[in-house]
Scaffold this active site. Structure first.
Site, PDB file in Angstrom:
ATOM      1  N   ASP A 115       0.851  -1.188   0.000  1.00 17.81           N
ATOM      2  CA  ASP A 115       0.000   0.000   0.000  1.00 17.81           C
ATOM      3  C   ASP A 115       0.888   1.239   0.000  1.00 17.81           C
ATOM      4  OD1 ASP A 115      -2.982   0.982   0.610  1.00 17.81           O
ATOM      5  OD2 ASP A 115      -1.574   2.225   1.753  1.00 17.81           O
ATOM      6  N   ASN A 123      -2.307  13.001  -4.971  1.00 10.35           N
ATOM      7  CA  ASN A 123      -3.374  13.402  -5.887  1.00 10.35           C
ATOM      8  C   ASN A 123      -3.883  14.806  -5.579  1.00 10.35           C
ATOM      9  OD1 ASN A 123      -3.564  11.173  -7.587  1.00 10.35           O
ATOM     10  ND2 ASN A 123      -4.863  10.049  -6.171  1.00 10.35           N
ATOM     11  N   ASP A 132      -1.267   8.950 -11.273  1.00  8.99           N
ATOM     12  CA  ASP A 132      -1.149   7.889 -12.280  1.00  8.99           C
ATOM     13  C   ASP A 132       0.313   7.586 -12.578  1.00  8.99           C
ATOM     14  OD1 ASP A 132      -3.883   7.821 -12.385  1.00  8.99           O
ATOM     15  OD2 ASP A 132      -4.047   8.906 -14.298  1.00  8.99           O
ATOM     16  N   GLU A 158      -4.409   2.522  -4.641  1.00  5.73           N
ATOM     17  CA  GLU A 158      -2.941   2.490  -4.506  1.00  5.73           C
ATOM     18  C   GLU A 158      -2.452   1.176  -3.906  1.00  5.73           C
ATOM     19  OE1 GLU A 158      -4.547   4.467  -0.720  1.00  5.73           O
ATOM     20  OE2 GLU A 158      -5.089   4.217  -2.825  1.00  5.73           O
TER      21      GLU A 158
END
Length: 239
Positions: A115, A123, A132, A158
């Site tokens: 993770d 973001n 991305d 993620e």
């Protein structure tokens, strides 16, 4: 029929053979065709050959496009479109088969639940394009480090999962440490800025028992959250 069944090369060979046979044998016929009649015959057969050459060319092109489309659809059905690794469904199917195989062979296997830390912050700060980029960079890093026999999938957002056949607790732990260090050393560049990426990894290992993938994932997920709770630099949890 030759063009359709055997292909264009065989079709042209049949054309040449037919013309040579008819033209060569015409002189020995009691009622031979005139030169104009032979010219009409050859021109007609040539027209047919050109037509079926074009027709079979279109058929072959269409078949290749269909084959490529089916291959792409199969790939899209099993892979994550952003990172290129297996999606949840394909990962689950493949891992369940490997678990049963490991149980029959009484070999160890491990699951790593990976993770990315503070991904939402990336973001929110730099935009989804940056997120991305991070995901693709991490996926590439994981694929390069893992063995061909390992299974790598994106479980959503993620989160990634790696299934390691024939791997005991020690091997899984060492690999988790290497993966965490590799991810931390990525620093993907976005709009001139190098992004800091870290990950927490949960490790779950089993020896010989069939178990279930869902149980393995729960254990690895719990271990991952234990790793996130650690303040020390080494964010790897074990279950």
């Amino acid at each position: 029929g030759t063009y359709i069944l055997l292909g264009r090369a065989a079709g042209w060979a049949m054309f040449v053979l037919t013309v040579a046979t008819v033209v060569g044998g015409n002189a020995y016929q009691p009622n031979a065709f005139t030169s104009r009649g032979m010219g009409t015959f050859v021109a007609s057969l040539l027209s047919l050959s050109v037509f079926f050459h074009a027709y079979t060319t279109r058929l072959v092109s269409f078949d290749r496009r269909m084959t490529d489309s089916r291959r792409q659809l199969r790939h899209l059905a099993r892979h994550d479109s952003l990172t290129g690794v297996l999606n949840v469904r394909a990962t689950t199917e493949l891992c369940e088969s490997l678990i049963q195989l490991s149980a029959r062979r009484h070999t160890a296997y491990a699951v790593l639940f990976i993770d990315l830390d503070h991904f939402k912050q990336i973001n929110d700060t730099y935009g989804h394009d940056a997120g991305d980029l991070v995901l693709k960079s991490v996926a590439t890093c994981l694929k390069q480090r893992l063995r061909k026999s390992d299974v790598l999938g994106r479980m959503g957002g993620e989160e990634f999962m790696a299934f390691l056949p024939d791997t005991d607790s020690r091997g899984a732990t060492q690999l988790a440490q290497q993966l965490r260090a590799d991810i931390e050393g990525l620093f993907p560049e976005f709009n001139g800025q190098r992004l800091k990426v870290t990950a927490s990894i949960g490790v779950s290992t089993h020896q010989g028992d069939p178990g279930s993938l869902a149980a393995l994932l729960r254990e690895a997920d719990q271990a991952m959250y234990q790793a996130k709770a650690q303040i020390v630099f080494d964010r790897v949890g074990f279950k």
